[in-house]
Design a protein around this motif. Structure first.
Motif, short mmCIF file in Angstrom:
data_model
loop_
_atom_site.label_atom_id
_atom_site.label_comp_id
_atom_site.label_asym_id
_atom_site.label_seq_id
_atom_site.Cartn_x
_atom_site.Cartn_y
_atom_site.Cartn_z
N MET A 183 -2.26 9.62 48.56
CA MET A 183 -3.57 9.48 47.97
C MET A 183 -4.41 8.57 48.86
SD MET A 183 -5.90 7.52 46.08
CE MET A 183 -5.12 6.08 45.43
N GLU A 184 -5.68 8.90 48.93
CA GLU A 184 -6.59 8.06 49.70
C GLU A 184 -7.99 8.20 49.12
OE1 GLU A 184 -6.16 7.49 54.09
OE2 GLU A 184 -8.09 8.54 54.10
N ILE A 185 -8.58 7.05 48.79
CA ILE A 185 -9.97 7.00 48.34
C ILE A 185 -10.70 6.07 49.30
CG2 ILE A 185 -11.55 6.33 46.50
CD1 ILE A 185 -9.16 6.60 44.54
N VAL A 186 -11.76 6.57 49.89
CA VAL A 186 -12.57 5.74 50.78
C VAL A 186 -13.83 5.35 50.00
CG1 VAL A 186 -13.82 5.65 52.95
CG2 VAL A 186 -11.67 6.91 52.81
N THR A 187 -14.04 4.04 49.86
CA THR A 187 -15.22 3.54 49.16
C THR A 187 -16.20 2.99 50.20
OG1 THR A 187 -14.57 1.23 48.89
CG2 THR A 187 -13.64 2.82 47.31
N ALA A 188 -17.27 2.43 49.72
CA ALA A 188 -18.26 1.85 50.63
C ALA A 188 -17.69 0.65 51.40
CB ALA A 188 -19.50 1.41 49.84
N LYS A 189 -16.67 -0.02 50.82
CA LYS A 189 -16.19 -1.25 51.44
C LYS A 189 -14.74 -1.19 51.94
CE LYS A 189 -19.26 -4.02 48.59
NZ LYS A 189 -19.95 -5.06 49.31
N VAL A 190 -13.90 -0.36 51.32
CA VAL A 190 -12.47 -0.37 51.62
C VAL A 190 -11.88 1.03 51.49
CG1 VAL A 190 -12.15 -2.75 50.78
CG2 VAL A 190 -11.77 -0.83 49.23
N LYS A 191 -10.58 1.08 51.72
CA LYS A 191 -9.80 2.28 51.47
C LYS A 191 -8.74 1.93 50.44
CE LYS A 191 -8.73 4.72 55.05
NZ LYS A 191 -8.08 5.15 56.31
N ILE A 192 -8.56 2.80 49.46
CA ILE A 192 -7.47 2.69 48.50
C ILE A 192 -6.46 3.76 48.91
CG2 ILE A 192 -6.80 2.76 46.06
CD1 ILE A 192 -9.88 2.42 45.45
N ARG A 193 -5.22 3.34 49.15
CA ARG A 193 -4.23 4.27 49.69
C ARG A 193 -2.84 3.89 49.20
NH1 ARG A 193 -1.45 1.15 53.01
NH2 ARG A 193 -2.45 -0.35 54.38
N ASN B 215 8.39 8.26 42.43
CA ASN B 215 7.90 9.64 42.48
C ASN B 215 6.57 9.81 41.75
OD1 ASN B 215 10.08 10.52 43.97
ND2 ASN B 215 11.30 10.96 42.16
N ASN B 216 6.31 8.98 40.77
CA ASN B 216 5.06 9.02 40.03
C ASN B 216 4.22 7.83 40.48
OD1 ASN B 216 3.03 9.55 38.24
ND2 ASN B 216 4.14 8.85 36.44
N ILE B 217 3.60 7.94 41.61
CA ILE B 217 2.92 6.81 42.25
C ILE B 217 1.67 6.44 41.45
CG2 ILE B 217 1.74 6.01 44.31
CD1 ILE B 217 3.65 7.77 45.92
N THR B 218 1.63 5.19 41.01
CA THR B 218 0.49 4.70 40.24
C THR B 218 -0.02 3.36 40.77
OG1 THR B 218 2.00 3.67 38.65
CG2 THR B 218 1.18 5.88 38.10
N HIS B 219 0.57 2.84 41.83
CA HIS B 219 0.15 1.56 42.41
C HIS B 219 -0.22 1.76 43.87
CE1 HIS B 219 2.33 0.34 38.82
NE2 HIS B 219 1.56 -0.73 38.85
N PHE B 220 -1.36 1.19 44.25
CA PHE B 220 -1.94 1.48 45.56
C PHE B 220 -2.40 0.21 46.26
CE2 PHE B 220 -2.52 4.99 42.66
CZ PHE B 220 -1.98 6.05 43.37
N ALA B 221 -2.46 0.30 47.57
CA ALA B 221 -2.97 -0.81 48.40
C ALA B 221 -4.48 -0.68 48.53
CB ALA B 221 -2.33 -0.76 49.78
N ILE B 222 -5.13 -1.83 48.61
CA ILE B 222 -6.54 -1.91 48.98
C ILE B 222 -6.53 -2.38 50.42
CG2 ILE B 222 -8.73 -3.03 48.52
CD1 ILE B 222 -7.60 -3.59 45.63
N SER B 223 -7.15 -1.61 51.31
CA SER B 223 -7.05 -1.98 52.73
C SER B 223 -8.39 -1.92 53.44
CB SER B 223 -6.03 -1.08 53.44
OG SER B 223 -6.52 0.22 53.59
N VAL C 294 -11.02 4.07 38.84
CA VAL C 294 -10.96 4.60 37.47
C VAL C 294 -11.47 6.04 37.42
CG1 VAL C 294 -10.97 2.36 36.33
CG2 VAL C 294 -13.14 3.55 36.70
N ASN C 295 -12.46 6.38 38.22
CA ASN C 295 -12.91 7.77 38.27
C ASN C 295 -11.78 8.69 38.73
OD1 ASN C 295 -15.51 7.20 37.39
ND2 ASN C 295 -16.26 6.86 39.46
N PHE C 296 -11.07 8.27 39.76
CA PHE C 296 -9.91 9.02 40.26
C PHE C 296 -8.85 9.14 39.16
CE2 PHE C 296 -5.56 8.34 41.79
CZ PHE C 296 -5.34 9.52 42.51
#
Length: 173
Positions: free
Chosen positions: A1-11, A58-66, A112-114
């Motif tokens: 999973m990867e979400i790119v925001t205006a300031k960071v990446k959530i991955r 297997n059910n990934i629900t925790h992510f890094a902010i990078s 939260v949208n994701f």
């Protein structure tokens, strides 16, 4: 999973995050308003244990902010079950060097949208220690509503305190 925001990446967390994880987590101010499962001091052993847990899940629900592939914090969900199966609890933290820059508001809003799309949730809730004014403000900026003040329901560093229960309900905003 990867979400790119205006300031960071959530991955997804990666084993290679160990050094930046420990660097950003090992601060008493970071752990001050987190559950005791987030220790201080935060050692390399703690980081390796965490990374093993979240990279094998297997059910990934925790992510890094990078930023620039450098893990500066984390965000995640604890999915509920039984009659609460459409609810999840949100948790997050950020390295102290990144506080006050609007990063967590940006992250929570995007995350939260994701989550509403990815996990078929109707409600996301977050519990915040009463003295954690910054986290309360993040949730309010992200349209979470205050549901309750839970009197004397947490103890941290020997101090009993209240916590605030916030929620965001699908299609509530």
């Amino acid at each position: 999973m990867e979400i790119v925001t205006a300031k960071v990446k959530i991955r997804n967390w990666q084993k290679t995050d160990i050094l930046s994880l420990v660097e950003n987590a090992n601060d008493c101010n970071v752990s001050l308003y987190l559950r005791d499962t987030f220790p201080f001091p935060y050692t390399q052993t703690d980081g390796l244990k965490w990374l093993t847990e979240v990279t094998l899940d297997n059910n990934i629900t925790h992510f890094a902010i990078s930023i620039n592939n450098h893990a500066i914090g984390g965000i995640g969900l604890t999915l509920q079950d039984d009659v609460y199966r459409y609810t999840a609890e949100l948790g997050y933290w950020l390295g102290i060097n990144y506080w006050g820059q609007g990063i967590m508001t940006d992250v929570v809003s995007s995350f939260v949208n994701f989550c509403f799309q990815e996990y078929s949730l109707l409600r996301i809730e977050a519990k915040v220690f009463a003295k954690n004014l910054a986290s309360k403000r993040v949730l309010e900026k992200c349209n979470f509503g205050l549901d309750a003040i839970l009197k004397n329901n947490v103890i941290k560093n020997g101090q009993v305190m209240d916590s605030y229960l916030y929620s965001l309900v699908l299609n509530s905003n």
